[in-house]
Design a protein around this motif. Sequence first.
Motif, short mmCIF file in Angstrom:
data_model
loop_
_atom_site.label_atom_id
_atom_site.label_comp_id
_atom_site.label_asym_id
_atom_site.label_seq_id
_atom_site.Cartn_x
_atom_site.Cartn_y
_atom_site.Cartn_z
N SER A 84 0.84 -1.19 0.00
CA SER A 84 0.00 0.00 0.00
C SER A 84 0.88 1.24 0.00
O SER A 84 2.06 1.21 0.34
N ARG A 85 0.28 2.35 -0.38
CA ARG A 85 1.01 3.62 -0.38
C ARG A 85 1.54 3.95 1.01
O ARG A 85 2.68 4.41 1.15
N GLN A 86 0.74 3.69 2.06
CA GLN A 86 1.22 4.02 3.39
C GLN A 86 2.41 3.15 3.80
O GLN A 86 3.33 3.61 4.47
N LYS A 87 2.44 1.89 3.36
CA LYS A 87 3.58 1.03 3.67
C LYS A 87 4.81 1.47 2.90
O LYS A 87 5.94 1.45 3.43
N LEU A 88 4.65 1.89 1.65
CA LEU A 88 5.77 2.41 0.87
C LEU A 88 6.38 3.64 1.54
O LEU A 88 7.59 3.84 1.50
N CYS A 89 5.53 4.47 2.16
CA CYS A 89 6.04 5.63 2.89
C CYS A 89 6.74 5.21 4.18
O CYS A 89 7.82 5.71 4.51
N ASN A 125 8.22 2.37 4.92
CA ASN A 125 9.49 1.65 4.76
C ASN A 125 10.55 2.48 4.04
O ASN A 125 11.65 1.99 3.77
N GLY A 126 10.22 3.73 3.69
CA GLY A 126 11.20 4.63 3.10
C GLY A 126 11.37 4.51 1.60
O GLY A 126 12.21 5.19 1.01
N THR A 127 10.56 3.66 0.95
CA THR A 127 10.65 3.53 -0.51
C THR A 127 10.24 4.83 -1.19
O THR A 127 10.80 5.21 -2.21
N VAL A 128 9.24 5.51 -0.62
CA VAL A 128 8.76 6.78 -1.15
C VAL A 128 9.03 7.87 -0.11
O VAL A 128 8.76 7.66 1.09
N ALA A 129 9.56 8.99 -0.54
CA ALA A 129 9.90 10.10 0.37
C ALA A 129 8.82 11.17 0.35
O ALA A 129 7.88 11.12 -0.45
N ASN A 130 8.97 12.16 1.20
CA ASN A 130 8.06 13.30 1.29
C ASN A 130 6.62 12.88 1.54
O ASN A 130 5.70 13.31 0.85
N ILE A 144 2.32 10.17 7.69
CA ILE A 144 1.94 8.78 7.46
C ILE A 144 3.13 7.83 7.54
O ILE A 144 2.98 6.66 7.88
N GLN A 145 4.33 8.33 7.30
CA GLN A 145 5.51 7.47 7.38
C GLN A 145 5.71 6.91 8.78
O GLN A 145 6.32 5.86 8.95
N TYR A 146 5.17 7.59 9.79
CA TYR A 146 5.32 7.13 11.17
C TYR A 146 4.16 6.29 11.66
O TYR A 146 4.26 5.63 12.69
N ASP A 176 -2.15 12.12 -3.34
CA ASP A 176 -1.38 12.74 -4.43
C ASP A 176 -0.95 11.64 -5.41
O ASP A 176 -0.20 10.74 -5.04
N PRO A 177 -1.39 11.70 -6.67
CA PRO A 177 -1.02 10.64 -7.62
C PRO A 177 0.46 10.66 -8.00
O PRO A 177 0.95 9.72 -8.61
N ARG A 178 1.17 11.74 -7.64
CA ARG A 178 2.61 11.85 -7.93
C ARG A 178 2.90 11.60 -9.41
O ARG A 178 3.87 10.93 -9.75
N GLY A 179 2.02 12.08 -10.25
CA GLY A 179 2.23 11.94 -11.69
C GLY A 179 2.19 10.49 -12.16
O GLY A 179 2.72 10.15 -13.22
N GLY A 180 1.54 9.64 -11.39
CA GLY A 180 1.46 8.21 -11.75
C GLY A 180 2.74 7.45 -11.47
O GLY A 180 2.96 6.39 -12.04
N SER A 181 3.57 7.98 -10.55
CA SER A 181 4.88 7.37 -10.33
C SER A 181 5.00 6.57 -9.03
O SER A 181 6.10 6.18 -8.64
#
Length: 197
Positions: free
Chosen positions: A37-42, A44-49, A53-55, A89-94
Amino acid sequence: MRKKIRAAVVGIGLAAVTVLATGGEATSHGYTDSPLSRQKLCANGTVANCGEIQYEPQSVEGPKGFPSGGPADGTICAGGNSRFAQLDDPRGGSWPATKLTAGRSYTFNWRFTASHATTDFKYYITKNGWNPSSKVTRSSLQSQPFLTVPYNNQRPPSTLSHSGTIPSGMTGRHVILAVWTIADTGNAFYACSDVQF
């Protein structure tokens, strides 16, 4: 002086116990980690900014009743919670995407920091032709969940898996929305996972 300090420490301790004892509903949280999920990607540090939610990836809680109720369009991935707006935020589909094969069985996995009486788990997917550079809305999702798992007011263990068949004919990038509906509160937990067919 010592008696006053001791009394203050005891008072703080009692206040902390009271907060913990009355916070049962607030500690019942969870998220999906398969597909990621997006929250897990945040978290575990895979996605920044990602902001807060990262915490606390387990805290994407919002009103239940989706799709007739629940979070407003464009705020679904954050459960309508503005603190976690980065998830919408779709982050440009990235967003990093999990590779899936349409028409095949897949095992979805939830992680819980605490259990709660559960109505069900439902899984929705975006329609073919959805623009991954746009926010998730009800009109971008198929109208019916492709997988519903009733849970009959039971409490899930610390991890729980469901197997289901991914809809056939899916191509390109999509979002799978997982919704965990709580039985004895007015809320549900939401998790968006980006996938690639």
